[in-house]
Design a protein around this motif. Structure first.
Motif, PDB file in Angstrom:
ATOM      1  N   ALA A 139       1.000   1.278 -11.520  1.00 23.42           N
ATOM      2  CA  ALA A 139       0.103   1.940 -12.472  1.00 23.42           C
ATOM      3  C   ALA A 139       0.205   3.455 -12.315  1.00 23.42           C
ATOM      4  O   ALA A 139       0.295   4.188 -13.310  1.00 23.42           O
ATOM      5  CB  ALA A 139      -1.329   1.482 -12.254  1.00 23.42           C
ATOM      6  N   TYR A 140       0.227   3.930 -11.091  1.00 22.54           N
ATOM      7  CA  TYR A 140       0.350   5.369 -10.815  1.00 22.54           C
ATOM      8  C   TYR A 140       1.692   5.899 -11.306  1.00 22.54           C
ATOM      9  O   TYR A 140       1.757   6.905 -12.009  1.00 22.54           O
ATOM     10  CB  TYR A 140       0.201   5.588  -9.310  1.00 22.54           C
ATOM     11  CG  TYR A 140       0.457   6.997  -8.834  1.00 22.54           C
ATOM     12  CD1 TYR A 140      -0.452   8.017  -9.111  1.00 22.54           C
ATOM     13  CD2 TYR A 140       1.585   7.305  -8.087  1.00 22.54           C
ATOM     14  CE1 TYR A 140      -0.228   9.313  -8.662  1.00 22.54           C
ATOM     15  CE2 TYR A 140       1.816   8.593  -7.632  1.00 22.54           C
ATOM     16  CZ  TYR A 140       0.910   9.594  -7.921  1.00 22.54           C
ATOM     17  OH  TYR A 140       1.132  10.867  -7.475  1.00 22.54           O
TER      18      TYR A 140
ATOM     19  N   GLY B 134      -2.978   3.979  -2.773  1.00 23.51           N
ATOM     20  CA  GLY B 134      -3.413   2.694  -3.307  1.00 23.51           C
ATOM     21  C   GLY B 134      -3.164   1.591  -2.304  1.00 23.51           C
ATOM     22  O   GLY B 134      -2.429   1.768  -1.334  1.00 23.51           O
TER      23      GLY B 134
ATOM     24  N   THR C  96      -3.092   1.758 -16.796  1.00 21.48           N
ATOM     25  CA  THR C  96      -4.290   1.242 -16.134  1.00 21.48           C
ATOM     26  C   THR C  96      -3.860   0.126 -15.195  1.00 21.48           C
ATOM     27  O   THR C  96      -2.736  -0.386 -15.295  1.00 21.48           O
ATOM     28  CB  THR C  96      -5.298   0.666 -17.150  1.00 21.48           C
ATOM     29  OG1 THR C  96      -4.730  -0.503 -17.758  1.00 21.48           O
ATOM     30  CG2 THR C  96      -5.678   1.701 -18.210  1.00 21.48           C
ATOM     31  N   GLN C  97      -4.750  -0.282 -14.313  1.00 21.84           N
ATOM     32  CA  GLN C  97      -4.440  -1.370 -13.381  1.00 21.84           C
ATOM     33  C   GLN C  97      -4.127  -2.669 -14.145  1.00 21.84           C
ATOM     34  O   GLN C  97      -3.195  -3.380 -13.800  1.00 21.84           O
ATOM     35  CB  GLN C  97      -5.624  -1.623 -12.439  1.00 21.84           C
ATOM     36  CG  GLN C  97      -5.930  -0.473 -11.523  1.00 21.84           C
ATOM     37  CD  GLN C  97      -5.027  -0.460 -10.309  1.00 21.84           C
ATOM     38  OE1 GLN C  97      -4.690  -1.487  -9.758  1.00 21.84           O
ATOM     39  NE2 GLN C  97      -4.634   0.718  -9.888  1.00 21.84           N
TER      40      GLN C  97
ATOM     41  N   SER D 119       0.853  -1.189   0.000  1.00 21.26           N
ATOM     42  CA  SER D 119       0.000   0.000   0.000  1.00 21.26           C
ATOM     43  C   SER D 119       0.886   1.235   0.000  1.00 21.26           C
ATOM     44  O   SER D 119       2.002   1.215   0.511  1.00 21.26           O
ATOM     45  CB  SER D 119      -0.954   0.000   1.193  1.00 21.26           C
ATOM     46  OG  SER D 119      -0.244   0.070   2.400  1.00 21.26           O
TER      47      SER D 119
ATOM     48  N   SER E 113      -1.192  -1.051  -8.012  1.00 19.29           N
ATOM     49  CA  SER E 113      -1.714   0.315  -8.151  1.00 19.29           C
ATOM     50  C   SER E 113      -0.586   1.343  -8.090  1.00 19.29           C
ATOM     51  O   SER E 113      -0.651   2.367  -8.764  1.00 19.29           O
ATOM     52  CB  SER E 113      -2.788   0.611  -7.096  1.00 19.29           C
ATOM     53  OG  SER E 113      -2.252   0.618  -5.805  1.00 19.29           O
TER      54      SER E 113
ATOM     55  N   TYR F 221      -3.014  11.093  -3.520  1.00 17.65           N
ATOM     56  CA  TYR F 221      -3.306   9.801  -4.136  1.00 17.65           C
ATOM     57  C   TYR F 221      -2.795   8.685  -3.231  1.00 17.65           C
ATOM     58  O   TYR F 221      -1.829   8.866  -2.493  1.00 17.65           O
ATOM     59  CB  TYR F 221      -2.635   9.676  -5.504  1.00 17.65           C
ATOM     60  CG  TYR F 221      -3.187  10.627  -6.531  1.00 17.65           C
ATOM     61  CD1 TYR F 221      -4.431  10.416  -7.109  1.00 17.65           C
ATOM     62  CD2 TYR F 221      -2.450  11.742  -6.921  1.00 17.65           C
ATOM     63  CE1 TYR F 221      -4.933  11.292  -8.051  1.00 17.65           C
ATOM     64  CE2 TYR F 221      -2.946  12.628  -7.864  1.00 17.65           C
ATOM     65  CZ  TYR F 221      -4.183  12.395  -8.426  1.00 17.65           C
ATOM     66  OH  TYR F 221      -4.680  13.259  -9.358  1.00 17.65           O
TER      67      TYR F 221
END
Length: 120
Positions: free
Chosen positions: A98-99, A90, A104-105, A80, A95, A88
Motif C-alpha cells: 500500500a505504501y 508497517g 489504501t490497505q 514488517s 501495508s 514510515y
C-alpha cells in the motif's frame, strides 16, 4: 448475586462459538497467509535492486527516488518494514505494498489477492 471482587464484571457464558460465514472471509488474513513464504520474490518483482542481508531485504526507496538500497528494510519472515529515512513503517507485506503503490490497505489487499491467486 454474583460472587466477585470489587471492580470485576461477571463473566458471560458464550452459548455459540463465533464462526465467520464462508463469504465473510478476511481478505487480509488470506493474503498474509498466501504471501508468507513469497515475500522476497514479491518484493524483488516490485522493487528491482533489492539486496538481501540475513533475514531482511534492503530495497531502494521508491518514495525518495533513491535507486540504491539504503534505509528501507523489509523483514522476510513477517513482512514488517521500516522506512528509516521518512519515518514510515508497517507490520506486514500488505501495508508495504500500500505504501509503495500509494493505495489504501484494502486496495492493496485486493490487488495482492489477485497477484497471489487468493479467492477472498
Amino acid at each position: 448475586m454474583h460472587d466477585m471482587t470489587k471492580g470485576q464484571r461477571p463473566k458471560q457464558k458464550l452459548t455459540q462459538k463465533f464462526k465467520p460465514r464462508p463469504w465473510e472471509s478476511n481478505i487480509f488474513d488470506e493474503v498474509k497467509g498466501a504471501s508468507a513464504w513469497r515475500i522476497e520474490r514479491l518484493v524483488r518483482a516490485w522493487v528491482p535492486g533489492a539486496r538481501r542481508s540475513g533475514d531482511h531485504l534492503i530495497v531502494p526507496n521508491p518514495k525518495c527516488g533513491d535507486l540504491s538500497p539504503s534505509n528501507l528494510i523489509i523483514d522476510l519472515h513477517t513482512g514488517s518494514w521500516n522506512d528509516r529515512e521518512r519515518g514510515y513503517y508497517g507490520k506486514d507485506i500488505i501495508s508495504f505494498y500500500a505504501y509503495f503503490r500509494g493505495l489504501t490497505q484494502l486496495e492493496a489487499a485486493r490487488d495482492l489477492a489477485m497477484q497471489l491467486g487468493v479467492d477472498a
